[in-house]
Design a protein around this motif. Sequence first.
Motif, mmCIF file in Angstrom:
data_model
loop_
_atom_site.group_PDB
_atom_site.id
_atom_site.type_symbol
_atom_site.label_atom_id
_atom_site.label_comp_id
_atom_site.label_asym_id
_atom_site.label_seq_id
_atom_site.Cartn_x
_atom_site.Cartn_y
_atom_site.Cartn_z
ATOM 1 N N GLU A 1 -1.484 -39.130 -9.958
ATOM 2 C CA GLU A 1 -1.302 -39.690 -11.010
ATOM 3 C C GLU A 1 0.009 -40.605 -11.191
ATOM 4 N N GLN A 2 1.025 -39.453 -11.031
ATOM 5 C CA GLN A 2 2.451 -39.953 -11.343
ATOM 6 C C GLN A 2 2.753 -40.898 -10.521
ATOM 7 N N GLU A 3 2.260 -40.647 -9.019
ATOM 8 C CA GLU A 3 2.634 -41.680 -7.891
ATOM 9 C C GLU A 3 2.045 -43.163 -8.278
ATOM 10 N N GLN A 4 0.827 -42.749 -8.819
ATOM 11 C CA GLN A 4 -0.079 -44.148 -8.849
ATOM 12 C C GLN A 4 0.977 -44.669 -10.221
ATOM 13 N N MET A 5 1.298 -44.042 -11.054
ATOM 14 C CA MET A 5 2.012 -44.672 -12.132
ATOM 15 C C MET A 5 3.274 -45.242 -11.801
ATOM 16 N N GLU A 6 3.963 -44.596 -10.942
ATOM 17 C CA GLU A 6 5.131 -44.973 -10.262
ATOM 18 C C GLU A 6 4.974 -46.156 -9.479
ATOM 19 N N ARG A 7 3.924 -46.195 -8.673
ATOM 20 C CA ARG A 7 3.498 -47.241 -7.941
ATOM 21 C C ARG A 7 3.441 -48.395 -8.643
ATOM 22 N N GLU A 8 2.583 -48.165 -9.718
ATOM 23 C CA GLU A 8 2.477 -49.474 -10.817
ATOM 24 C C GLU A 8 3.649 -49.637 -11.179
ATOM 25 N N ALA A 9 4.524 -48.970 -11.675
ATOM 26 C CA ALA A 9 5.820 -49.069 -12.443
ATOM 27 C C ALA A 9 6.685 -50.046 -11.138
ATOM 28 N N ALA A 10 6.776 -49.700 -9.929
ATOM 29 C CA ALA A 10 7.460 -50.178 -9.008
ATOM 30 C C ALA A 10 6.991 -51.598 -8.795
ATOM 31 N N ARG A 11 5.359 -51.691 -8.562
ATOM 32 C CA ARG A 11 4.934 -53.068 -8.387
ATOM 33 C C ARG A 11 5.269 -54.004 -9.514
ATOM 34 N N ARG A 12 5.323 -53.456 -10.820
ATOM 35 C CA ARG A 12 5.406 -54.194 -12.112
ATOM 36 C C ARG A 12 7.141 -54.899 -11.958
ATOM 37 N N ARG B 1 -7.676 -12.274 -4.877
ATOM 38 C CA ARG B 1 -8.629 -13.342 -4.620
ATOM 39 C C ARG B 1 -8.441 -14.348 -5.970
ATOM 40 N N ARG B 2 -8.453 -13.546 -7.134
ATOM 41 C CA ARG B 2 -8.444 -14.447 -8.439
ATOM 42 C C ARG B 2 -7.490 -15.060 -8.510
ATOM 43 N N GLN B 3 -6.155 -14.437 -8.106
ATOM 44 C CA GLN B 3 -4.734 -15.271 -8.195
ATOM 45 C C GLN B 3 -4.993 -16.360 -7.382
ATOM 46 N N ASP B 4 -5.579 -16.243 -6.051
ATOM 47 C CA ASP B 4 -5.659 -17.298 -5.197
ATOM 48 C C ASP B 4 -6.445 -18.520 -5.997
ATOM 49 N N SER B 5 -7.429 -18.014 -6.393
ATOM 50 C CA SER B 5 -8.326 -19.132 -6.800
ATOM 51 C C SER B 5 -7.645 -19.912 -8.184
ATOM 52 N N ILE B 6 -6.941 -19.111 -8.872
ATOM 53 C CA ILE B 6 -6.125 -19.828 -9.965
ATOM 54 C C ILE B 6 -5.172 -20.774 -9.284
ATOM 55 N N ALA B 7 -4.578 -20.330 -8.168
ATOM 56 C CA ALA B 7 -3.416 -21.230 -7.576
ATOM 57 C C ALA B 7 -4.106 -22.465 -7.154
ATOM 58 N N ARG B 8 -5.195 -22.097 -6.476
ATOM 59 C CA ARG B 8 -5.756 -23.504 -5.885
ATOM 60 C C ARG B 8 -6.020 -24.525 -6.923
ATOM 61 N N VAL B 9 -6.483 -23.981 -8.155
ATOM 62 C CA VAL B 9 -6.840 -24.942 -9.251
ATOM 63 C C VAL B 9 -5.758 -25.376 -9.739
ATOM 64 N N GLN B 10 -4.765 -24.574 -9.696
ATOM 65 C CA GLN B 10 -3.248 -25.107 -10.323
ATOM 66 C C GLN B 10 -3.022 -26.279 -9.192
ATOM 67 N N ALA B 11 -2.964 -26.042 -8.159
ATOM 68 C CA ALA B 11 -2.334 -26.728 -6.971
ATOM 69 C C ALA B 11 -3.152 -27.942 -7.053
ATOM 70 N N ALA B 12 -4.562 -28.237 -7.335
ATOM 71 C CA ALA B 12 -5.303 -29.242 -7.343
ATOM 72 C C ALA B 12 -5.016 -30.006 -8.512
ATOM 73 N N GLU B 13 -4.748 -29.378 -9.559
ATOM 74 C CA GLU B 13 -4.353 -29.897 -10.906
ATOM 75 C C GLU B 13 -3.032 -30.786 -10.688
ATOM 76 N N GLU B 14 -1.935 -29.892 -9.905
ATOM 77 C CA GLU B 14 -0.691 -30.513 -9.692
ATOM 78 C C GLU B 14 -0.753 -31.790 -8.891
ATOM 79 N N ALA B 15 -1.735 -31.497 -7.789
ATOM 80 C CA ALA B 15 -1.875 -32.680 -6.967
ATOM 81 C C ALA B 15 -2.490 -34.131 -7.703
ATOM 82 N N ARG B 16 -3.231 -33.530 -8.273
ATOM 83 C CA ARG B 16 -3.906 -34.844 -9.238
ATOM 84 C C ARG B 16 -2.922 -35.284 -10.317
ATOM 85 N N MET B 17 -2.143 -34.310 -10.719
ATOM 86 C CA MET B 17 -1.170 -35.200 -11.604
ATOM 87 C C MET B 17 0.068 -35.825 -10.769
ATOM 88 N N ARG B 18 0.265 -35.287 -9.840
ATOM 89 C CA ARG B 18 1.321 -35.937 -8.940
ATOM 90 C C ARG B 18 0.629 -37.264 -8.315
#
Lengths: 192, 476
Positions: free
Chosen positions: A59-70, A40-57
């Motif tokens: 963010e990245q996508e947002q940046m890419e979208r902005e770059a593409a828009r630009r 469970r501990r590992q799962d919870s860590i994974a979940r947090v990591q996934a959430a973090e990755e999703a957030r970063m992704r």
Amino acid sequence: MYKTRLLVATFVVALVAACGSEPAPPPAPTGPTPEELERRRQDSIARVQAAEEARMRAEQEQMEREAARRAESLRRTLREVVYFDYDQSNIRSDTQEKLRAKADVLRGNPGVSLRMEGHADERGTSEYNIALGNERAEAVIQTLTGFGLDANRFSSVSYGEERPMAQGSNESAWSRNRRVEFVITAGGDELR
Amino acid sequence: MSVRTRATAPRTPVVPLLAALLLPVSATWLPTGPLSAQEAEQVIPGVALGLVYETTYVPPIAVLPFRSGGGDESQAEAVRQIVARDLRFSDRFTVIDSLPALPGEGIDYGLWDGLGADWALTGVLERTGTGEVVLEIELHDIVFASLRERRRFPLPGSGDPDFRLAVHQASDAVVTWVTGDNGMAASRIVFAMRPWGDPEGRSKELYAVDSDGENLQRVTWDESIVVSPTWSPQGDRVAYTSYKSGIPVIYERELASGQEHPLDTGQDGQQITPTYHPNGSTITFALLAGRRSDLHSYDARQRCCLSRRLGEGFHKNLQPTYSQDGRRIAFTSNRLGTPTPQIYVMPADGGDAVLISPYRYGERSYFTDPDWSPLSSKIAFAGRVDTGRTRVGGIMRYQILVADLEAGTNRLVQLTREGNNEDPSWAPNGRHIVFTGERSSGHGVFVVDTGTGRTRTLVAGVRAEDVDWSPLLGRE
């Protein structure tokens, strides 16, 4: 009086309890095993990591979208058609500003090359209109090199009256056909 | 020159019998007037309207039924019809046509004299021992009651593309026998046009048509843009600009083989408006490089060697055309500083250019498409002057003009008045001019006779551009 009642009540409770059943066995250990806990501990860590990755992704996508828009906006700036007066190849003041905006983009993107495509309206002979379209394309190149850009980044072709943007024999069609179009021939995928 | 002296006025009134024999000859002519209500008359100020048309006598010629030695009467009649129409299109004869076969051999000079004919033409199609078909024509002089000329023309099979050309050569021979001048029947006309069925499409291809409007053919299938085709003086090649490589480049096309060679000038730039020197040695054209367009020459025999002709300022110099002796060039330029083009003439090796189009200071005139007659000092071109009268429905109309350099600077005449007319090109006889036009009846290719002012439709209903008339074809 109050004490008596309390005693009776306590007795009754004890009696009821004594009559209930066999004494219950000690409860089975129902809690997670150490392995489960670890999982469970590992799962919870994974979940947090996934959430973090999703957030970063995101963010990245947002940046890419902005770059593409630009990039898209830069591309639009580069490709914005400029127009000319009848039988003229001099750069109008509104065109001057459009060309200045293009020059800014080109300065920030030294890998970009452009082909200027000169056009004329249908009036006059087709051959003279090819020469006129060429003059317009070259006038645009001259203005851009005047902003300090390298002439080697530009090429030109004149279509004369052969490729009208608007059909029709009236001033509104003609004014849209007296133009220079811009084709990005290199560096179009790396606009920043 | 073997033109005999003869009366220059009709000798005999045409008798009613002859009138009854005549088909309505006039049906082939476009009436030059009256103009329809929408077609305002277009007159350029300061220019004489219409040529001073020849008042010379146009002799009647009877084209008698052709006989067939081999038995194929329908082919003999087909050949006769081609010849009769050619003679009509020559504008040098009044053609007496569709005559019944008369009994007996030989020509009854007295009868034809009575019918008002000056000339009679007979023809026989014969099959030789080797299976060849030969057309023998005889030109009879009715006035002097004698055989004037006889000549045999070998004909290819009727399916052969050169069959009509061989018949046209017979027609041209008749014109030359009578007038001493070149004919123009054995010639073709090239032009650029959007392909059929794709009028709004993006491609423009090269087309060719015979001088009598027959045999319209598409020549290129590039799916690109063809501009300003021009014939070589030998008639074996056509040079034209094509965009098929991405930018306008001039190609020389050998018509028999269909092989093409780009002009390899070794210099960057867009190449437009080619023209051949009358001896075929060089192609002169406009090279667009930077903001200017200047005339350059290219060695058409060696296929090399660009040489610069002109160059000053940021002007457009284009559409060169050589004088008949190759010593002068007429071209289009805006070197006056006006935004619109004018026509100039200068020595072929460069030098001072003289303005020949009717430019007036402050007037917004536009003159273009010069074409120098192959036989004289006349230059045809198209132009317009922006006055209230030349503006119809907001659109400026162009008309065909002819400048005669030998006749002095003021000798300018306007050949057309109706609709819009552009791209004039001289026939090899230096007399007819082909041009593209737009009339109330639609777009088309037209031929005008500068001698009589008569106009006929060559190809109806097409938006052709950049027409160019060939030299005489099929000459050994």
